[in-house]
Design a protein around this motif. Sequence first.
Motif, PDB file in Angstrom:
ATOM      1  N   GLN A 185       2.010   9.931  -4.723  1.00  0.00           N
ATOM      2  CA  GLN A 185       0.341   9.685  -4.868  1.00  0.00           C
ATOM      3  C   GLN A 185      -0.126   8.331  -4.255  1.00  0.00           C
ATOM      4  OE1 GLN A 185      -0.671  10.135  -8.974  1.00  0.00           O
ATOM      5  NE2 GLN A 185      -2.839   9.712  -8.494  1.00  0.00           N
ATOM      6  N   GLN A 186       0.792   7.209  -4.478  1.00  0.00           N
ATOM      7  CA  GLN A 186       0.276   6.123  -3.709  1.00  0.00           C
ATOM      8  C   GLN A 186       0.519   6.154  -2.417  1.00  0.00           C
ATOM      9  OE1 GLN A 186       2.474   2.876  -5.321  1.00  0.00           O
ATOM     10  NE2 GLN A 186       2.064   3.353  -7.307  1.00  0.00           N
ATOM     11  N   ALA A 187       1.503   6.866  -1.646  1.00  0.00           N
ATOM     12  CA  ALA A 187       1.536   7.009  -0.408  1.00  0.00           C
ATOM     13  C   ALA A 187       0.313   7.755   0.376  1.00  0.00           C
ATOM     14  CB  ALA A 187       2.794   7.631  -0.013  1.00  0.00           C
ATOM     15  N   MET A 188       0.020   8.995  -0.454  1.00  0.00           N
ATOM     16  CA  MET A 188      -1.154   9.632   0.121  1.00  0.00           C
ATOM     17  C   MET A 188      -2.474   8.908  -0.148  1.00  0.00           C
ATOM     18  SD  MET A 188       0.595  12.214   1.324  1.00  0.00           S
ATOM     19  CE  MET A 188      -0.935  13.280   1.702  1.00  0.00           C
ATOM     20  N   SER A 189      -2.514   7.843  -0.859  1.00  0.00           N
ATOM     21  CA  SER A 189      -3.993   7.337  -0.790  1.00  0.00           C
ATOM     22  C   SER A 189      -4.019   5.910  -0.411  1.00  0.00           C
ATOM     23  CB  SER A 189      -4.073   7.068  -2.452  1.00  0.00           C
ATOM     24  OG  SER A 189      -3.042   6.475  -3.218  1.00  0.00           O
ATOM     25  N   THR A 190      -2.962   5.405   0.245  1.00  0.00           N
ATOM     26  CA  THR A 190      -3.021   4.220   0.903  1.00  0.00           C
ATOM     27  C   THR A 190      -3.914   4.198   2.178  1.00  0.00           C
ATOM     28  OG1 THR A 190      -1.404   2.667   1.802  1.00  0.00           O
ATOM     29  CG2 THR A 190      -0.882   4.624   2.525  1.00  0.00           C
ATOM     30  N   THR A 191      -4.548   3.052   2.479  1.00  0.00           N
ATOM     31  CA  THR A 191      -5.421   3.292   3.609  1.00  0.00           C
ATOM     32  C   THR A 191      -5.095   2.423   4.804  1.00  0.00           C
ATOM     33  OG1 THR A 191      -6.478   1.530   2.541  1.00  0.00           O
ATOM     34  CG2 THR A 191      -7.190   3.461   1.888  1.00  0.00           C
ATOM     35  N   ASP A 192      -4.120   2.145   5.067  1.00  0.00           N
ATOM     36  CA  ASP A 192      -3.617   1.396   6.407  1.00  0.00           C
ATOM     37  C   ASP A 192      -2.332   1.764   6.925  1.00  0.00           C
ATOM     38  OD1 ASP A 192      -2.337   0.031   4.371  1.00  0.00           O
ATOM     39  OD2 ASP A 192      -3.236  -1.939   4.586  1.00  0.00           O
ATOM     40  N   GLU A 193      -1.243   1.881   6.097  1.00  0.00           N
ATOM     41  CA  GLU A 193       0.090   1.833   6.704  1.00  0.00           C
ATOM     42  C   GLU A 193       0.957   2.672   5.677  1.00  0.00           C
ATOM     43  OE1 GLU A 193       3.825  -0.575   8.958  1.00  0.00           O
ATOM     44  OE2 GLU A 193       1.840  -1.522   7.872  1.00  0.00           O
ATOM     45  N   THR A 194       1.777   3.479   5.902  1.00  0.00           N
ATOM     46  CA  THR A 194       2.921   3.945   5.015  1.00  0.00           C
ATOM     47  C   THR A 194       4.283   4.309   5.887  1.00  0.00           C
ATOM     48  OG1 THR A 194       3.321   5.778   3.594  1.00  0.00           O
ATOM     49  CG2 THR A 194       2.169   6.357   5.592  1.00  0.00           C
ATOM     50  N   VAL A 195       5.172   4.335   5.315  1.00  0.00           N
ATOM     51  CA  VAL A 195       6.587   4.596   5.942  1.00  0.00           C
ATOM     52  C   VAL A 195       7.115   5.888   5.540  1.00  0.00           C
ATOM     53  CG1 VAL A 195       8.883   3.534   6.587  1.00  0.00           C
ATOM     54  CG2 VAL A 195       7.181   1.904   6.373  1.00  0.00           C
ATOM     55  N   TRP A 196       7.478   6.761   6.424  1.00  0.00           N
ATOM     56  CA  TRP A 196       7.994   7.918   5.996  1.00  0.00           C
ATOM     57  C   TRP A 196       9.345   8.095   6.367  1.00  0.00           C
ATOM     58  CZ3 TRP A 196       5.727  12.283   3.221  1.00  0.00           C
ATOM     59  CH2 TRP A 196       4.539  11.913   2.435  1.00  0.00           C
ATOM     60  N   LYS A 197      10.291   8.948   5.655  1.00  0.00           N
ATOM     61  CA  LYS A 197      11.413   9.727   6.073  1.00  0.00           C
ATOM     62  C   LYS A 197      10.976  10.860   6.791  1.00  0.00           C
ATOM     63  CE  LYS A 197      16.127  10.248   6.232  1.00  0.00           C
ATOM     64  NZ  LYS A 197      17.243   9.350   6.516  1.00  0.00           N
ATOM     65  N   ALA A 238      -6.472   2.499  11.644  1.00  0.00           N
ATOM     66  CA  ALA A 238      -7.345   1.193  11.675  1.00  0.00           C
ATOM     67  C   ALA A 238      -8.051   1.225  10.170  1.00  0.00           C
ATOM     68  CB  ALA A 238      -8.445   1.685  12.646  1.00  0.00           C
ATOM     69  N   SER A 239      -8.296   0.166   9.749  1.00  0.00           N
ATOM     70  CA  SER A 239      -8.575   0.193   8.328  1.00  0.00           C
ATOM     71  C   SER A 239      -9.950   0.430   7.910  1.00  0.00           C
ATOM     72  CB  SER A 239      -8.305  -1.405   7.830  1.00  0.00           C
ATOM     73  OG  SER A 239      -8.961  -1.560   6.342  1.00  0.00           O
ATOM     74  N   THR A 240     -10.201   1.794   7.955  1.00  0.00           N
ATOM     75  CA  THR A 240     -11.768   2.242   7.819  1.00  0.00           C
ATOM     76  C   THR A 240     -11.655   2.965   6.435  1.00  0.00           C
ATOM     77  OG1 THR A 240     -10.715   4.503   8.601  1.00  0.00           O
ATOM     78  CG2 THR A 240     -11.521   3.141  10.083  1.00  0.00           C
ATOM     79  N   GLY A 241     -10.742   2.648   5.684  1.00  0.00           N
ATOM     80  CA  GLY A 241     -10.952   3.061   4.078  1.00  0.00           C
ATOM     81  C   GLY A 241     -10.502   4.666   4.066  1.00  0.00           C
ATOM     82  N   LEU A 242      -9.944   5.043   5.228  1.00  0.00           N
ATOM     83  CA  LEU A 242      -9.457   6.699   5.197  1.00  0.00           C
ATOM     84  C   LEU A 242      -8.290   6.445   4.323  1.00  0.00           C
ATOM     85  CD1 LEU A 242     -10.099   8.414   8.476  1.00  0.00           C
ATOM     86  CD2 LEU A 242     -11.327   8.841   6.226  1.00  0.00           C
ATOM     87  N   PRO A 243      -7.749   7.344   3.139  1.00  0.00           N
ATOM     88  CA  PRO A 243      -6.690   7.423   2.809  1.00  0.00           C
ATOM     89  C   PRO A 243      -5.877   8.379   3.594  1.00  0.00           C
ATOM     90  CG  PRO A 243      -8.111   9.085   1.621  1.00  0.00           C
ATOM     91  CD  PRO A 243      -9.151   8.133   2.669  1.00  0.00           C
ATOM     92  N   PHE A 244      -4.437   8.118   3.473  1.00  0.00           N
ATOM     93  CA  PHE A 244      -3.452   8.868   4.339  1.00  0.00           C
ATOM     94  C   PHE A 244      -3.712  10.377   4.213  1.00  0.00           C
ATOM     95  CE2 PHE A 244       0.701  10.457   5.359  1.00  0.00           C
ATOM     96  CZ  PHE A 244       0.967  10.088   6.724  1.00  0.00           C
ATOM     97  N   ALA A 245      -4.151  10.549   2.995  1.00  0.00           N
ATOM     98  CA  ALA A 245      -4.359  12.163   2.932  1.00  0.00           C
ATOM     99  C   ALA A 245      -5.315  12.644   3.604  1.00  0.00           C
ATOM    100  CB  ALA A 245      -4.656  12.468   1.329  1.00  0.00           C
ATOM    101  N   ALA A 246      -6.385  11.947   3.993  1.00  0.00           N
ATOM    102  CA  ALA A 246      -7.425  12.614   4.880  1.00  0.00           C
ATOM    103  C   ALA A 246      -7.042  12.270   6.332  1.00  0.00           C
ATOM    104  CB  ALA A 246      -8.762  11.606   4.655  1.00  0.00           C
ATOM    105  N   VAL A 247      -6.160  11.392   6.695  1.00  0.00           N
ATOM    106  CA  VAL A 247      -5.665  11.266   7.980  1.00  0.00           C
ATOM    107  C   VAL A 247      -4.773  12.538   8.446  1.00  0.00           C
ATOM    108  CG1 VAL A 247      -3.991   9.999   9.452  1.00  0.00           C
ATOM    109  CG2 VAL A 247      -5.823   8.613   7.996  1.00  0.00           C
ATOM    110  N   VAL A 248      -3.843  12.640   7.393  1.00  0.00           N
ATOM    111  CA  VAL A 248      -2.814  13.804   7.635  1.00  0.00           C
ATOM    112  C   VAL A 248      -3.422  15.177   7.638  1.00  0.00           C
ATOM    113  CG1 VAL A 248      -1.991  14.402   5.300  1.00  0.00           C
ATOM    114  CG2 VAL A 248      -0.518  14.428   7.284  1.00  0.00           C
ATOM    115  N   GLN A 249      -4.692  15.465   6.794  1.00  0.00           N
ATOM    116  CA  GLN A 249      -5.217  16.574   7.060  1.00  0.00           C
ATOM    117  C   GLN A 249      -6.080  16.919   8.257  1.00  0.00           C
ATOM    118  OE1 GLN A 249      -5.949  18.931   4.734  1.00  0.00           O
ATOM    119  NE2 GLN A 249      -4.608  18.309   3.236  1.00  0.00           N
ATOM    120  N   GLU A 250      -6.327  15.883   8.961  1.00  0.00           N
ATOM    121  CA  GLU A 250      -7.154  16.105  10.232  1.00  0.00           C
ATOM    122  C   GLU A 250      -5.850  16.243  11.589  1.00  0.00           C
ATOM    123  OE1 GLU A 250     -10.200  14.331  13.910  1.00  0.00           O
ATOM    124  OE2 GLU A 250     -10.035  13.334  11.816  1.00  0.00           O
TER     125      GLU A 250
END
Length: 405
Positions: free
Chosen positions: A96-108, A149-161
């Motif tokens: 949940q935190q990974a999908m809501s983060t707004t600038d960077e996340t690390v994934w396997k 870029a820090s636009t306030g977009l959560p990762f969930a929205a980034v990955v949806q596009e």
Amino acid sequence: MPSIPKISLADYTYHLPDERIAQHPVTPRDSAKLLCYKGGAISHHRFSALPDLLPSEVMLVFNDTKVIPARLFFQKPTGALIELLLLSPLQPTDMQQAMSTTDETVWKVMVGNKKRWPESLSLSMTLTHTTLEARWHNREQNEVSLRWASTGLPFAAVVQEAGRLPLPPYLKREAEATDYERYQTVYAKAEGAVAAPTAGLHFTPEVMQQLAAKGIAQGFVTLHVGAGTFQPIQETHQGDVAQHPMHNEAIVVSQAQLAALLQYPEGLIPVGTTAMRSLESLYWFGVQLLDQQGQGIFHIPQLWAYTRSQQPLPSAQEALKAVQIYMQAQNLTQLQGYTEIMIMPGYQMRLCRGLITNYHQPQTTLILLVAALIGQDWRKVYQTALDNDYRFLSYGDSSLLLPRG
């Protein structure tokens, strides 16, 4: 003392012709065929008849995970495509935190064309409101840092596009527009799966309403289905399937959901193998708490259920109550954990009295799970389904398995 069963996969395989693998779902969802197995007897129905086939005083337990468009394609300046399949978040580890983060996340990740992506090269993808960048975090371990870029977009929205839907590999086709709706349950809520809990694909709002009208309770857990669910058992482990390394999947259950489960300790019917693995893992976490093992860390190793030596085992009610007491003591509104549990013949179900599930690939741990529930009658069920033109695998037809009728 419990022991780890030694099982040969040759005893748990069958012939699945390619033409029996459903390439697309039926419409409407609840028009799929439903094979009902009750205490050895088999009958045939449409899925819409499910509410009339269930025993009284039971709770259906659904996995409310939501499939994310987990396939990311980056193009190098040379034109070469690098594909990343998101598997599990590492920073932060909480989904949940990974999908809501707004600038960077690390994934396997799983990486397609990895040899053409050197460690020094960063990849980028231009989106509507930002640019997504991928860099190696640890190339040897297939760990990738994703930044935007820090636009306030959560990762969930980034990955949806940015992403594409990861259909099962056996469909051998790219996702179509309709898949984005149909490869998702109508009750999907918690984003994070890379594969759908496909037993739930047949449910419609109408079926859910009919269940409620019949007094069939509905409970929810979350298990984020990983790509490992499709992993065949390796040739070297087929003589002893317990040696097959099970995939690790994240489970989330809330205090309210746990309280609902406690009302039906002997009457839980999971919708799908992932819901079953979640429920049985919850039981064993309760056992760990009662045994004062594991220091309160919710992690169920692959074979722990077969090796616990203390007797007798607690009841379903006692184990779930221990989890509830632990959550209350720790002031946890949600319990998060991980399971590698392997359910195979020789395993005794602790919480689940039945199962709603589709038909699974040969030589997989999912066949072993079905056989653990209904014994050698799994062969009768699968042969009957083949003889009666049932459609198989993710977009295929369904079964209601009730070993005690």
